[in-house]
Design a protein around this motif. Structure first.
Motif, short mmCIF file in Angstrom:
data_model
loop_
_atom_site.label_atom_id
_atom_site.label_comp_id
_atom_site.label_asym_id
_atom_site.label_seq_id
_atom_site.Cartn_x
_atom_site.Cartn_y
_atom_site.Cartn_z
N LEU A 132 -10.28 10.02 -1.11
CA LEU A 132 -10.01 9.89 0.12
C LEU A 132 -8.83 10.84 0.52
O LEU A 132 -9.08 11.76 1.57
CB LEU A 132 -10.05 8.57 0.79
CG LEU A 132 -11.14 7.48 0.38
CD1 LEU A 132 -10.67 6.15 0.89
CD2 LEU A 132 -12.32 8.04 0.92
N VAL A 133 -7.71 10.66 -0.44
CA VAL A 133 -6.48 11.40 -0.16
C VAL A 133 -6.85 12.92 -0.21
O VAL A 133 -6.56 13.88 0.45
CB VAL A 133 -5.44 11.14 -1.04
CG1 VAL A 133 -4.18 11.80 -0.80
CG2 VAL A 133 -5.11 9.47 -0.55
N THR B 191 -9.42 5.35 -3.63
CA THR B 191 -8.45 5.89 -2.64
C THR B 191 -7.99 7.44 -2.85
O THR B 191 -7.85 8.13 -2.06
CB THR B 191 -7.46 4.82 -2.43
OG1 THR B 191 -7.91 3.66 -1.98
CG2 THR B 191 -6.21 5.41 -1.43
N SER C 298 -4.99 4.32 2.27
CA SER C 298 -4.99 5.92 2.25
C SER C 298 -4.32 6.46 3.46
O SER C 298 -3.92 7.70 3.49
CB SER C 298 -6.32 6.39 2.20
OG SER C 298 -7.38 6.23 3.44
N CYS D 191 -4.01 7.69 -7.88
CA CYS D 191 -3.48 6.87 -6.97
C CYS D 191 -3.25 5.77 -7.59
O CYS D 191 -4.10 5.08 -7.89
CB CYS D 191 -4.47 6.94 -5.54
SG CYS D 191 -3.58 5.63 -4.45
N ASP E 56 -8.19 6.18 -9.15
CA ASP E 56 -7.12 5.27 -8.85
C ASP E 56 -6.83 4.61 -10.32
O ASP E 56 -7.39 4.44 -11.11
CB ASP E 56 -7.70 4.14 -7.84
CG ASP E 56 -7.93 4.63 -6.43
OD1 ASP E 56 -7.60 5.69 -6.22
OD2 ASP E 56 -8.68 3.92 -5.72
N ASN F 299 -2.08 9.30 2.66
CA ASN F 299 -2.31 10.40 3.15
C ASN F 299 -1.01 11.13 3.72
O ASN F 299 -0.48 12.41 3.26
CB ASN F 299 -3.39 10.59 4.28
CG ASN F 299 -4.81 10.45 3.72
OD1 ASN F 299 -4.99 10.57 2.76
ND2 ASN F 299 -5.41 9.96 4.85
N ASP G 106 -8.52 1.16 -0.56
CA ASP G 106 -9.39 1.08 0.91
C ASP G 106 -10.53 0.40 0.74
O ASP G 106 -10.84 -0.50 1.41
CB ASP G 106 -9.69 2.54 1.72
CG ASP G 106 -8.64 3.14 2.15
OD1 ASP G 106 -7.42 3.26 1.68
OD2 ASP G 106 -8.63 3.90 3.21
#
Ligand code: UT7
Length: 333
Positions: free
Chosen positions: A98-99, A95, A57, A83, A112, A61, A89
Motif C-alpha cells: 500500500l505504501v 501494508t 499505512s 514494513c 511486511d 505513507n 491495515d
C-alpha cells in the motif's frame, strides 16, 4: 579488489498523529493516575491516529514521503520496501504494498515483517543484507504501528503504555566502514503465552463471542514480560558490544526500544552508558512497537555525526529481541 559493501542509512523520515492522549485523559477512562504511569513507565503522553478507515499505512505513507523528500529520492529508483508492523491495515495485502503504491514506487517489491517490538531491527537487518549482497541499491525500511487499533481502553495495564506512530530509513550501499556493522537477533516462541492477541488469527478467527470476550486486544502479563525484557535486552546489548570489541566509551548513543523507562535504564546501566547518551522519547509517544527505534533516530537526527557508534536494542512479543551496531553515515544538515 573492491572493499566490502555495507548498507548505510542515508536519511530518516517520521510521522506521529496529531491527537495527544495524556495521562490526565487516561485517568478519566480507567482507574489510574499520572503519578503511577510516570514512575512505573516514564510515559506522559502518546499519539493516537483517529478517524474512520485510517490504518497504519496512513502514518507509514507520511513517514516515507518525508524520507524520499529529504533524501531526494525518485520513488521509481526504490528497489524494496520492508514494513515492520504488528498492526497491518489488513491481514493481506501487505501494508508495504500500500505504501509502495501511494508513493509511486513502481519498480519496487515489498513485504511486511512481523516481529512485534523487535520488528524494526529484524527489518533493518534483513534490508541491509539485500544491500550488502550487492542485489539492491535503495531499500526503504519503515516501522509503523497503530497500536490503538488493538488496545483495550478498559484495561489499565496495557492502555497506558501504547501509542501510534511511524518512521522510516533509507538504506544504500557504501564501501566505507559505515552503516549496519553487525546484528544479533533472537527469538523464543515459548514466550507467546505472556504477550499475544488471543483471537483474529487463523487459529481463532473473529466471532461474535471473541469480540464480546474482548479477545482482539493485546494480552500481556506485564511483570513477566518486564523480567524477560530487562534480561534479554541488556544481555544482547552487552553481547553486541563484546562481539565488536566496543567499550562503553566507544558508544555515542544507545537507541533502545521504548517500552518502559525502567527497562531502558537497566540496559544503559549494563552497557555503562550515561543518561546523556540514551535516545529517549517514551515520555511523548509511549510504546509505538515497530516505530520506537526509527522515531528515536528521527527525533535525534540533528544531533548525529558521521562516525558515531550507535547500539540499537529491542525486546518484544514472541519473544523476540536483538541489537544492531550502527556506524552513523552522515552529519545532520
Ligand atoms: O514492548 C514490548 C514488551 N512489553 C514490555 O516490555 C512491557 C513490560 N512490562 C512493563 O512495562 C510493566 O510490567 C507494566 C508497566 C506493564 C506494569 O508495571 P509493573 O510495575 O510491572 O506493575 P504490576 O503489573 O506488577 O502491577 C503492580 C500494581 C498492581 O496492583 P496490586 O496488585 O499490587 O494491588 C496493578 O494492578 O499496579 C497496578 N496497576 C496499576 N495501577 C495504576 C497496573 N496498572 C496500573 C495502572 N494504574 N495503569
Amino acid at each position: 579488489m573492491s572493499n566490502k559493501l555495507r548498507a548505510v542509512i542515508t536519511g530518516v523520515g517520521g510521522y506521529v498523529p496529531e491527537y495527544v492522549l495524556t495521562n490526565k485523559e487516561l485517568e478519566t477512562m480507567v482507574d489510574t493516575n499520572d503519578e503511577w504511569i510516570t514512575t512505573r513507565t516514564g510515559i506522559k503522553e502518546r499519539r493516537i491516529l483517529r478517524g474512520k478507515d485510517q490504518g497504519t499505512s496512513v502514518m507509514a505513507n507520511k513517514a516515507v514521503e518525508q524520507l524520499i523528500e529529504k533524501t531526494n529520492t525518485n520513488p521509481e529508483d526504490i528497489d524494496l520496501i520492508i514494513c515492520a508492523t504488528t498492526t497491518p491495515d489488513m491481514i493481506f495485502p501487505a501494508t508495504a504494498n500500500l505504501v509502495g503504491d501511494h508513493i509511486g514506487a513502481k519498480n519496487a517489491f515489498g513485504y511486511d515483517l512481523q516481529a512485534a517490538c523487535s520488528g524494526f531491527l529484524y527489518a533493518l537487518t534483513t534490508g541491509a543484507q539485500f544491500i550488502a549482497s550487492g542485489t539492491y541499491k535503495k531499500v526503504v525500511v519503515v516501522g509503523a504501528d497503530k497500536m490503538s487499533s488493538i488496545i483495550d481502553y478498559q484495561d489499565r495495564t496495557t492502555c497506558i503504555i501504547f501509542g501510534d506512530g511511524a518512521a522510516a530509513v533509507m538504506l544504500e550501499p557504501t564501501e566505507e566502514a559505515y552503516g549496519v556493522m553487525d546484528s544479533v537477533l533472537q527469538s523464543d516462541g515459548s514466550g507467546a503465552p505472556y504477550l499475544h492477541l488471543k483471537a483474529g488469527g487463523s487459529r481463532r478467527p473473529a466471532t461474535i463471542e471473541s469480540v464480546t470476550a474482548r479477545e482482539h486486544f493485546v494480552y500481556q502479563e506485564g511483570a513477566t514480560v518486564f523480567k524477560y525484557a530487562v534480561k534479554h535486552m541488556s544481555d544482547v546489548a552487552a553481547k553486541i558490544m563484546q562481539n565488536n570489541n566496543l567499550t562503553s566509551e566507544d558508544i555515542k548513543w544507545l537507541v533502545p526500544h521504548q517500552a518502559n523507562r525502567r527497562i531502558i535504564d537497566a540496559t544503559a546501566n549494563r552497557m555503562g552508558v550515561g543518561e546523556d547518551r540514551i535516545m529517549i522519547n517514551i515520555h511523548k509517544y509511549g510504546n509505538t512497537t515497530s516505530a520506537t527505534i526509527p522515531l528515536c533516530l528521527w527525533d535525534y537526527e540533528s544531533q548525529l555525526k558521521k562516525g558515531d557508534n550507535l547500539i540499537l536494542a529491542a525486546f518484544g512479543g514472541g519473544f523476540t529481541w536483538g541489537a544492531t551496531y550502527l556506524k552513523w553515515g552522515y552529519d545532520a544538515q
